[in-house]
Structures are given as structure tokens and as C-alpha cells.
Design a protein around this motif. Structure first.
Motif, PDB file in Angstrom:
ATOM      1  N   PHE A 139      25.116  26.252 -12.925  1.00  0.00           N
ATOM      2  CA  PHE A 139      23.772  26.088 -13.461  1.00  0.00           C
ATOM      3  C   PHE A 139      23.211  27.440 -13.878  1.00  0.00           C
ATOM      4  O   PHE A 139      23.667  28.490 -13.428  1.00  0.00           O
ATOM      5  CB  PHE A 139      22.838  25.401 -12.450  1.00  0.00           C
ATOM      6  N   TYR A 140      22.217  27.379 -14.740  1.00  0.00           N
ATOM      7  CA  TYR A 140      21.506  28.574 -15.189  1.00  0.00           C
ATOM      8  C   TYR A 140      20.129  28.567 -14.566  1.00  0.00           C
ATOM      9  O   TYR A 140      19.422  27.555 -14.604  1.00  0.00           O
ATOM     10  CB  TYR A 140      21.387  28.599 -16.714  1.00  0.00           C
ATOM     11  N   CYS A 141      19.727  29.684 -13.975  1.00  0.00           N
ATOM     12  CA  CYS A 141      18.394  29.832 -13.406  1.00  0.00           C
ATOM     13  C   CYS A 141      17.564  30.705 -14.339  1.00  0.00           C
ATOM     14  O   CYS A 141      17.844  31.904 -14.463  1.00  0.00           O
ATOM     15  CB  CYS A 141      18.475  30.457 -12.010  1.00  0.00           C
ATOM     16  N   PRO A 142      16.538  30.145 -14.987  1.00  0.00           N
ATOM     17  CA  PRO A 142      15.741  30.952 -15.918  1.00  0.00           C
ATOM     18  C   PRO A 142      14.846  31.962 -15.217  1.00  0.00           C
ATOM     19  O   PRO A 142      14.384  32.912 -15.853  1.00  0.00           O
ATOM     20  CB  PRO A 142      14.908  29.895 -16.658  1.00  0.00           C
ATOM     21  N   VAL A 143      14.608  31.786 -13.913  1.00  0.00           N
ATOM     22  CA  VAL A 143      13.736  32.713 -13.189  1.00  0.00           C
ATOM     23  C   VAL A 143      14.383  34.089 -13.069  1.00  0.00           C
ATOM     24  O   VAL A 143      13.766  35.113 -13.341  1.00  0.00           O
ATOM     25  CB  VAL A 143      13.380  32.154 -11.796  1.00  0.00           C
ATOM     26  N   HIS A 175      28.354  26.738 -22.188  1.00  0.00           N
ATOM     27  CA  HIS A 175      27.196  25.836 -22.114  1.00  0.00           C
ATOM     28  C   HIS A 175      26.078  26.479 -21.308  1.00  0.00           C
ATOM     29  O   HIS A 175      24.904  26.430 -21.703  1.00  0.00           O
ATOM     30  CB  HIS A 175      27.630  24.509 -21.478  1.00  0.00           C
ATOM     31  N   GLU A 176      26.415  27.076 -20.170  1.00  0.00           N
ATOM     32  CA  GLU A 176      25.384  27.705 -19.339  1.00  0.00           C
ATOM     33  C   GLU A 176      24.786  28.925 -20.029  1.00  0.00           C
ATOM     34  O   GLU A 176      23.573  29.174 -19.932  1.00  0.00           O
ATOM     35  CB  GLU A 176      25.958  28.084 -17.971  1.00  0.00           C
ATOM     36  N   VAL A 177      25.609  29.694 -20.722  1.00  0.00           N
ATOM     37  CA  VAL A 177      25.076  30.807 -21.512  1.00  0.00           C
ATOM     38  C   VAL A 177      24.172  30.267 -22.614  1.00  0.00           C
ATOM     39  O   VAL A 177      23.170  30.898 -22.982  1.00  0.00           O
ATOM     40  CB  VAL A 177      26.212  31.665 -22.097  1.00  0.00           C
ATOM     41  N   GLY A 178      24.491  29.072 -23.116  1.00  0.00           N
ATOM     42  CA  GLY A 178      23.627  28.434 -24.102  1.00  0.00           C
ATOM     43  C   GLY A 178      22.218  28.212 -23.581  1.00  0.00           C
ATOM     44  O   GLY A 178      21.239  28.348 -24.324  1.00  0.00           O
ATOM     45  N   HIS A 179      22.098  27.880 -22.290  1.00  0.00           N
ATOM     46  CA  HIS A 179      20.758  27.750 -21.694  1.00  0.00           C
ATOM     47  C   HIS A 179      20.041  29.102 -21.680  1.00  0.00           C
ATOM     48  O   HIS A 179      18.818  29.173 -21.847  1.00  0.00           O
ATOM     49  CB  HIS A 179      20.860  27.207 -20.271  1.00  0.00           C
ATOM     50  N   GLN A 213      21.516  20.769 -26.943  1.00  0.00           N
ATOM     51  CA  GLN A 213      21.428  22.027 -27.686  1.00  0.00           C
ATOM     52  C   GLN A 213      22.313  23.095 -27.040  1.00  0.00           C
ATOM     53  O   GLN A 213      22.959  23.886 -27.748  1.00  0.00           O
ATOM     54  CB  GLN A 213      19.987  22.521 -27.743  1.00  0.00           C
ATOM     55  N   ALA A 214      22.381  23.112 -25.710  1.00  0.00           N
ATOM     56  CA  ALA A 214      23.282  24.050 -25.033  1.00  0.00           C
ATOM     57  C   ALA A 214      24.736  23.744 -25.385  1.00  0.00           C
ATOM     58  O   ALA A 214      25.554  24.653 -25.546  1.00  0.00           O
ATOM     59  CB  ALA A 214      23.075  23.998 -23.521  1.00  0.00           C
ATOM     60  N   ASP A 215      25.081  22.457 -25.520  1.00  0.00           N
ATOM     61  CA  ASP A 215      26.422  22.085 -25.971  1.00  0.00           C
ATOM     62  C   ASP A 215      26.677  22.618 -27.378  1.00  0.00           C
ATOM     63  O   ASP A 215      27.764  23.118 -27.689  1.00  0.00           O
ATOM     64  CB  ASP A 215      26.588  20.567 -25.972  1.00  0.00           C
ATOM     65  N   CYS A 216      25.676  22.505 -28.243  1.00  0.00           N
ATOM     66  CA  CYS A 216      25.822  22.972 -29.626  1.00  0.00           C
ATOM     67  C   CYS A 216      25.974  24.489 -29.674  1.00  0.00           C
ATOM     68  O   CYS A 216      26.802  25.018 -30.424  1.00  0.00           O
ATOM     69  CB  CYS A 216      24.608  22.520 -30.438  1.00  0.00           C
ATOM     70  N   PHE A 217      25.193  25.197 -28.867  1.00  0.00           N
ATOM     71  CA  PHE A 217      25.335  26.655 -28.806  1.00  0.00           C
ATOM     72  C   PHE A 217      26.722  27.049 -28.293  1.00  0.00           C
ATOM     73  O   PHE A 217      27.293  28.046 -28.744  1.00  0.00           O
ATOM     74  CB  PHE A 217      24.250  27.256 -27.920  1.00  0.00           C
ATOM     75  N   ALA A 218      27.251  26.264 -27.348  1.00  0.00           N
ATOM     76  CA  ALA A 218      28.632  26.517 -26.900  1.00  0.00           C
ATOM     77  C   ALA A 218      29.602  26.327 -28.055  1.00  0.00           C
ATOM     78  O   ALA A 218      30.607  27.044 -28.164  1.00  0.00           O
ATOM     79  CB  ALA A 218      28.990  25.586 -25.738  1.00  0.00           C
TER      80      ALA A 218
END
Length: 295
Positions: A139-143, A175-179, A213-218
């Protein structure tokens, strides 16, 4: 996928075996927590995968940074790059993401890329969004702008979900980097603000658009990796097979025998495959606007 001769990222934190755990994080009771319907779906998914549903429910809250406060981290960090094959693989894939997005983001979004850090942990750790546990999956934590990954997820993904292979694992990282890209662009915080004011059904629909969108960025990342001559025959099929394996419809059908589209939070197998392909074929971030385009 060709990664063995690639450079190692300096943004990887290897906390495996560091004992950086802590107790199980309590569920937030206020506005912004996940709904009952989502809890039911995650509970059924946990039953299907043979893991504690509480861990999946906790993981579902990470994407929005729910819980808010930055957690103190007292984990020990290893010195130097990882020496094991999986650690070196993750570090190389992270470096590939850095090199691609350092070029693409300024060109296509007129923005300098600020690389996230990726935390490798085993079992349990602390993130800026709360407790991280292996059963949550990556997972990606935006904090704290970090990607959290217990690589045992890759074995579970192959064994229980039918998605495996080095490029499939690289797709998960992409995908996580996409987030993180969404966070840099301001998309993620804005979408989460709208989610908090929405009904459960509408909040789920927004979550689906975030994930697609994260899938698309991947896919955009994969397009550039292919242009660098780093993909082998069959790599894209691995990624598509993985995207299909983790679609909400497939997971729900396996766990409960029926599909409930209003409860989707990540998108169907067809949607996830479609949006990865859109990014891969176009190489364009502009093609990844899942919030305006029909998903």
C-alpha cells in the motif's frame, strides 16, 4: 523482465527482521472510515484468502491516509542496499520507476518528480497511516509518502490469486508508485476529500477511479520500460493476468459466489486490464483520466 544489471535505488528502506511492530491499530470511529458494506466484502475476501479480515479492513484505510497523524517510527534500518535477490529486484524496479517518472512527469505534467521511499518489512511495521501488516498487501501511505511492501505478498499472490512472475510483481510496485504520482498531482487528496463527504456507494465509485488511474499510470511506466528494451516476451501478459486476477468481481465471485458492483473499491478484472493497457499503449498520462472518462 531485465533488471539484474540495473542500478539500485537509494530510496529503499529495508526493515525486514527489524522488529518494528507494535500493537494492532484501532479502527477509527469517525467520518472517513470505511463503510459496513466494504467491511463485509473485505471479510468475505479474507475468508477466501484464508487471512484475518481485520487486517484487510485495516489495509483498506491506508489509501486515504485515514488516521491522519504521523506515527513515530522506531524501527531499525539495515545499512546499504539489500543483498538478497528479492530485495535487489524491488530496489531495481523502484529505480526504474524513478528514472521513468523523472523524465515523464516534467514532460507531460510540467512537474518535477519527487521520488517516494519504499519500505520493505516483514510481518508488521509502522507507517504514517498506522500499523502495516503483511496481510494488508502492498500500500501507499500519502501521509509519509512511502510505499510499504512485505514481499511475502508476491508468494501469496501467486499461490492464491494466480498472478505471478517478475513483471507481475513489478506491476504491483508500479501501481503503488502510481498512487504517489496521484498524490504529487493533488488528485489523491482531492478525491479523498470528496469521498469523505459522499455516500458509501459514491465513495466506493471514487475509490475505483483512484485505483484504475494507478493501474493506468503503471501502464505508462511499462510503456517506457519497453522503450528501454527492458521487457521480455510474455511480460505484459503477466501484468494483464495479474490485473485480471485481482479484479473485485473475480475476488467476490470466489469468496461469495455473487458479484456486487456497488461494493467494488478497485475495479473489475476487465476494468483493471483495460486501464493498464490504455497507459501501456499510449504512454500518456493524459489518457489516464479515469475521473472524466467512462471507466
Amino acid at each position: 523482465m531485465q533488471w539484474e544489471d540495473y542500478r539500485q535505488s537509494e530510496n529503499l528502506e529495508d526493515r525486514r527482521g527489524s522488529g518494528g511492530g507494535g500493537g494492532f491499530a484501532g479502527m477509527p470511529g469517525g467520518r472517513g472510515g470505511i463503510g459496513i458494506g466494504t467491511m463485509v466484502v473485505l471479510g468475505l475476501l479474507g475468508w477466501a484468502l484464508g487471512i484475518d479480515p481485520r487486517l484487510l479492513i485495516g489495509g483498506a484505510e491506508m489509501i486515504g491516509g485515514i488516521g491522519g497523524r504521523q506515527q513515530t517510527q522506531e524501527t531499525r534500518r539495515s545499512s546499504g542496499p539489500p543483498q538478497d535477490e528479492m530485495g535487489r529486484f524491488v530496489s531495481a524496479v523502484l529505480a526504474q520507476n524513478e528514472d521513468v517518472w523523472s523524465k515523464v512527469l516534467p514532460q507531460q505534467a510540467n512537474m518535477r518528480y519527487q521520488a517516494p521511499r519504499l519500505v520493505l518489512f516483514s510481518g508488521i511495521d509502522r507507517s504514517g497511516c498506522g500499523t502495516a501488516q503483511s496481510a494488508m498487501g502492498p500500500f501507499y501511505c500519502p501521509v509519509d509518502k512511502r510505499v510499504y511492501l512485505d514481499t511475502s505478498f508476491f508468494q501469496e499472490m501467486q499461490r492464491k490469486l494466480g498472478g505471478g512472475g517478475d513483471f507481475a510483481y513489478a506491476y504491483v510496485i508500479g501501481h503503488e508508485v502510481g498512487h504517489h504520482i496521484q498524490n504529487l498531482l493533488g488528485i489523491l487528496p482531492k478525491a479523498n476529500q470528496i469521498r469523505e463527504r459522499s455516500s458509501e456507494r459514491d465513495a466506493n465509485a471514487i475509490s475505483v477511479r483512484i485505483e484504475l488511474q494507478a493501474d493506468c499510470f503503471a501502464g505508462v511506466w511499462a510503456h517506457n520500460i519497453q522503450a528501454m528494451g527492458r521487457l521480455d516476451q510474455g511480460d505484459i501478459e503477466e501484468a494483464i493476468r495479474t490485473a485480471s486476477a485481482i479484479g473485485d468481481d473475480k475476488l467476490q465471485r470466489a469468496s461469495q459466489g455473487v458479484v456486487v458492483p456497488d461494493s467494488f473499491t478497485h475495479g473489475s478484472s476487465a476494468q483493471r486490464t483495460k486501464w493498464f493497457n490504455i497507459g501501456f499503449q499510449s504512454g500518456s498520462m493524459q489518457s489516464c483520466d479515469t475521473f472524466r472518462n467512462q471507466v
